[in-house]
Write a protein that holds these residues in place. Structure first.
Motif, short mmCIF file in Angstrom:
data_model
loop_
_atom_site.label_atom_id
_atom_site.label_comp_id
_atom_site.label_asym_id
_atom_site.label_seq_id
_atom_site.Cartn_x
_atom_site.Cartn_y
_atom_site.Cartn_z
N LEU A 169 -104.85 33.30 71.81
CA LEU A 169 -104.78 34.55 71.23
C LEU A 169 -103.88 34.55 70.09
CD1 LEU A 169 -106.05 37.41 71.27
CD2 LEU A 169 -104.17 38.07 72.65
N LEU A 170 -102.69 34.02 70.16
CA LEU A 170 -101.88 34.37 69.00
C LEU A 170 -102.25 33.28 67.84
CD1 LEU A 170 -98.18 34.24 70.82
CD2 LEU A 170 -99.61 35.87 69.71
N THR A 171 -102.75 32.01 68.28
CA THR A 171 -103.30 31.12 67.20
C THR A 171 -104.45 31.71 66.57
OG1 THR A 171 -102.80 29.35 68.95
CG2 THR A 171 -104.09 28.79 66.86
N LEU A 172 -105.49 32.66 67.44
CA LEU A 172 -106.64 33.10 66.64
C LEU A 172 -106.08 34.25 65.98
CD1 LEU A 172 -108.70 33.38 69.81
CD2 LEU A 172 -109.20 31.96 67.86
N MET A 212 -112.68 24.86 66.95
CA MET A 212 -113.22 26.11 67.95
C MET A 212 -112.19 27.25 67.47
SD MET A 212 -115.72 25.51 70.32
CE MET A 212 -115.21 26.50 71.74
N VAL A 213 -110.90 27.09 67.60
CA VAL A 213 -109.94 28.28 67.36
C VAL A 213 -110.24 28.69 66.08
CG1 VAL A 213 -107.68 28.82 66.74
CG2 VAL A 213 -108.04 27.37 68.44
N VAL A 219 -116.71 20.27 73.20
CA VAL A 219 -116.68 21.93 73.20
C VAL A 219 -116.39 22.32 74.58
CG1 VAL A 219 -118.26 23.88 72.78
CG2 VAL A 219 -118.18 21.88 71.05
N THR A 220 -116.94 21.78 75.61
CA THR A 220 -116.74 22.32 76.97
C THR A 220 -115.35 22.09 77.14
OG1 THR A 220 -118.96 21.67 77.45
CG2 THR A 220 -117.49 21.94 79.35
N SER A 221 -114.62 20.94 76.96
CA SER A 221 -113.28 20.75 77.28
C SER A 221 -112.42 21.65 76.35
CB SER A 221 -112.78 19.22 76.96
OG SER A 221 -111.55 19.07 77.22
N ALA A 222 -112.74 21.90 75.18
CA ALA A 222 -111.96 22.83 74.35
C ALA A 222 -111.83 24.17 74.93
CB ALA A 222 -112.34 22.77 73.11
N TRP A 223 -113.19 24.45 75.27
CA TRP A 223 -113.28 26.01 76.00
C TRP A 223 -112.51 26.36 77.09
CZ3 TRP A 223 -114.64 30.01 73.21
CH2 TRP A 223 -115.17 31.11 74.07
N ARG A 224 -112.57 25.26 77.87
CA ARG A 224 -111.67 25.16 79.36
C ARG A 224 -110.32 25.24 79.13
NH1 ARG A 224 -113.46 20.55 81.04
NH2 ARG A 224 -115.43 21.39 81.97
N THR A 225 -109.76 24.44 77.96
CA THR A 225 -108.40 24.56 77.40
C THR A 225 -107.87 25.87 77.16
OG1 THR A 225 -108.42 22.32 77.06
CG2 THR A 225 -106.37 23.46 76.25
N PHE A 226 -108.88 26.41 76.21
CA PHE A 226 -108.48 27.92 75.88
C PHE A 226 -108.30 28.85 77.05
CE2 PHE A 226 -110.85 26.87 71.79
CZ PHE A 226 -109.76 25.87 71.29
N GLY A 227 -109.27 28.72 77.87
CA GLY A 227 -109.20 29.74 79.16
C GLY A 227 -108.03 29.33 79.88
N VAL A 228 -107.33 28.33 80.22
CA VAL A 228 -106.17 27.95 80.65
C VAL A 228 -104.99 28.89 80.03
CG1 VAL A 228 -104.64 26.29 81.55
CG2 VAL A 228 -106.91 26.02 82.07
N ASN A 229 -104.91 28.39 78.80
CA ASN A 229 -103.70 29.07 77.68
C ASN A 229 -104.26 30.30 76.87
OD1 ASN A 229 -102.03 26.90 78.51
ND2 ASN A 229 -103.47 25.44 77.55
N ARG A 230 -104.79 31.31 77.77
CA ARG A 230 -105.17 32.50 76.82
C ARG A 230 -104.26 33.02 75.78
NH1 ARG A 230 -106.82 32.98 82.29
NH2 ARG A 230 -109.38 32.89 82.46
N PHE A 231 -102.84 33.32 76.17
CA PHE A 231 -102.11 33.99 75.38
C PHE A 231 -101.70 33.12 74.28
CE2 PHE A 231 -97.85 35.37 74.12
CZ PHE A 231 -97.97 36.70 73.93
N ARG A 232 -101.54 31.58 74.28
CA ARG A 232 -101.37 31.10 73.16
C ARG A 232 -102.55 30.84 72.25
NH1 ARG A 232 -99.80 25.03 74.27
NH2 ARG A 232 -97.88 25.99 75.11
#
Length: 653
Positions: free
Chosen positions: A283-286, A585-586, A268-281
């Motif tokens: 957001l589009l996935t969400l 997580m998404v 979960v920590t790793s996934a959250w960190r990855t989301f933080g780096v690729n915020r725009f992508r």
């Protein structure tokens, strides 16, 4: 002198590529035999294409030989499971690559911690050790810098720190100075010599003879074969890893695993960190999940609200009623009549709670100087119960009024407004076909239209009065029937038919089953609600497909990262868990946001008088479907990532 049991032993190892799709096989290693003892500093030297990198991959258990034998601490590598190989890479080896191979989304400290993450080491301990290693290598001020913010020499030192994180008993360095300037290269070689002197087994892969000369043993390879093996020094430092007893340690280490909670938390920590780096992508996935969940919630709320509103309207007219009307339902049938004597016959039928004669007609009303035409309903005091219609002001007439042919009326809302405006009509008199009647009540507003009549535009009076003093007829318009049990309405229709047909000796009447009609309407409304829900669910499905597409693209983009994680000890299930967690997580975040958006949208629609009823079951169901979407559509990309070959993954662009 070297110990009798080699740490690493290769016997006639061969490695060939191709040959499976009709193309000729290419031999890269052609019978390599060598032994490396614990504590040695070995340089494997050769020109580009000689097979030295392939040999390093086999030595580091990133690749398997096509033929021959590889023994580690006396154990046959070919018999090792995938988890055992992952443990070996994590606990015994530390890789230092020419291209550094740092994970770009992690800072220096987090990159160094990666091997300890897969070893299940507690957060505080691994962070302290990673910080100490970076400090030892002169990077204490760069711990929070990502690879793109570090120089080549700094990145290589981070790579060395990562190789030492779990002990780094065997350092495999592939052209560690190839991408560095001379000063940085000299610093890295000094570090490797220091590690060798402190007991690490160092295996250096290089094409540079000057670099190789700094090792104690030089193995030269050409065209996949060893052509020279020169040992410059027989003196070995006390090794950190002894072959004896290693097998037992490995068996214990492979069997021991971090708790599910620890693994999940790290994923979960790793996934959250990855989301933080690729915020725009992200957001589009969400967005697809948010729209899907919100659509399901809003559509079902509208459907349920509309269904409830229709049911409420229907309730005003009674949901458990039947009507017996005169006349045959056949095209050439008899006209037929119903009289007051038929009402007691209807009451005798089982499941009939009440039966009431009903006479309808048109009259002229006058109040003061205002004239108005209206419909009168001549009914009995059972009307409020049977018709489910109570006065909103005043009172209903009584059985005494019915017996006395009392001249009293109740006005519908629209009649009262036409005759008296906004004034209170209670106690006042109106002329009904020139007969004075006192207003004793005002009927509640129904706000609905049935057929060609408006139920708020009626005047209600006692049946005896209406039939004898106003309309002058006793033949009924219909008989209103109230049922005890709606579910038995079909049986009641048959019993009523038999009862009246026996009395009339002919079937000159019809029975309208309002309960069945209302049930059919409710079934239709439920079907419409379900259809709305299915239409909304399609958008959720589309969002799930979007998650899968994004995850597949993510796996492709992060192939090298997967290879790095495997090289540092990640098992296949660790990789699969990480990517599956990212997909979930998404869906989890998108589902939560979708619930909020759905409720907010519903609130806005309520403000615009759209009938809405939110269902906890629908909200929980939509959220659960979002999570299931992440699991289902994230599984294939996660599995694909876990099955990547480490060597192929590391070599990807």
């Amino acid at each position: 002198m070297p110990a009798s049991l080699p740490l690493i032993e290769l016997v006639e190892v061969r490695r060939a590529y191709g040959g499976t799709d009709g193309s000729p096989a290419v031999d890269v290693l052609r019978g390599i035999s060598l032994s490396i003892h614990a504590g040695e500093f070995v340089a494997i030297m050769g020109a580009s294409g000689s097979g030295k990198s392939t040999l390093m991959h086999i030595l580091g258990c990133l690749d398997r030989p096509s033929a021959g034998t590889y023994r580690f601490a006396g154990q046959e590598i070919a018999a090792f499971s995938a988890d055992a190989l992952a443990w070996l890479r994590r606990e015994a080896f530390g890789f230092v690559f020419q291209g550094y191979h740092l994970i770009r989304t992690l800072d220096a400290l987090q990159n160094v911690e990666v091997p300890a993450v897969y070893a299940g080491e507690p957060v505080a301990q691994r962070e302290a050790r990673a910080r100490a290693l970076l400090t030892r290598l002169g990077l204490e001020t760069r711990t929070d810098h990502r690879p793109g913010q570090l120089s080549g020499g700094q990145q290589q030192r981070v790579s060395i720190a990562r190789a030492l994180m779990n002990g780094g008993h065997i350092i495999l360095a592939d052209e560690p100075t190839g991408a560095l300037d001379s000063q940085s290269g000299a610093e890295v070689m000094a570090l490797l010599k220091e590690l060798a002197a402190s007991g690490h087994t160092v295996i250096l892969i290089t094409h540079d003879r000057d670099v190789a000369a700094q090792a104690r043993r030089i193995i030269e390879i050409r065209d996949g074969r060893i052509i020279a093996d020169n040992r410059q020094s027989e003196v070995l430092a006390k090794p950190l890893l002894e072959p004896a007893g290693f097998a037992a340690r490995m068996n214990e280490g492979v069997a021991r695993a971090a708790s599910l909670w620890t693994d999940t938390r790290e994923a979960v920590t790793s996934a959250w960190r990855t989301f933080g780096v690729n915020r725009f992508r992200t957001l589009l996935t969400l967005l697809g999940i948010v729209i899907g969940v919100a659509s399901v919630i809003v559509m079902l709320a509208i459907g349920t609200g509309t269904q409830a509103k229709v049911a409420q309207k229907m309730a005003l007219f009674g949901t458990n009623r039947m009507y017996v009307v005169p006349g045959s339902d056949e095209a050439r049938g008899l006209g037929g009549t119903l009289s007051e004597q038929d009402v007691p016959l209807v009451r005798e039928v089982p499941n009939v709670a009440a039966a009431m004669p009903f006479l309808r007609g048109q009259v002229t009303l006058r109040a003061g100087h205002v004239d108005a035409g209206a419909t009168i309903w001549a009914v009995t005091p059972d009307a409020p119960r049977i018709l489910n219609w109570q006065p909103v002001r005043g009172q209903f007439f009584t059985w005494s009024d019915e017996r006395d042919l009392a001249t009293v009326v109740l006005l519908g809302k629209k009649v009262r407004e036409r005759l008296f405006g906004s004034a209170d009509a209670l106690g006042k008199y109106v002329l009904v076909n020139n007969v004075p009647f006192q207003v004793i009540g005002e009927l509640a507003e129904k706000g609905a239209v049935t057929g060609d009549s408006d139920d708020d535009d009626v005047v209600m009076m006692p049946f005896s009065t209406g039939s004898r003093r106003v309309l002058g007829k006793t033949n009924l318009s219909w008989i209103s029937v109230l049922l005890d049990d709606v579910s038995r309405s079909d049986q009641t229709v048959k019993a009523l038919t038999d009862q009246l047909q026996a009395a009339h000796h002919v079937r000159d009447f019809q029975i309208y089953n309002a309960a069945a009609a209302i049930q059919a309407q409710e079934d239709t409304q439920r079907t419409m609600t379900l259809m709305l829900g299915l239409i909304a669910a399609i958008s959720l499905l589309v969002g799930g497909i979007g998650v899968m597409n994004i995850m597949l693209m993510t796996v492709k983009e992060r192939t090298r990262e997967i290879g790095i994680r495997m090289a540092t000890g990640a098992r296949q299930r660790d990789i699969q868990r990480q990517f599956l967690t990212e997909a979930v997580m998404v869906s989890l975040v998108g589902g939560s946001a979708g619930v909020v958006v759905g409720l907010a949208t519903g609130g806005a629609l309520i403000g615009w008088d759209v009938p809405m009823i939110f269902s906890v079951r629908a909200i929980v169901g939509a959220f659960a479907c979002a999570l299931a979407t992440g699991l289902v559509f994230g599984f294939m990309p996660a599995r694909q990532a876990a099955r990547l070959d480490p060597v192929v993954a590391l070599g990807s662009d």
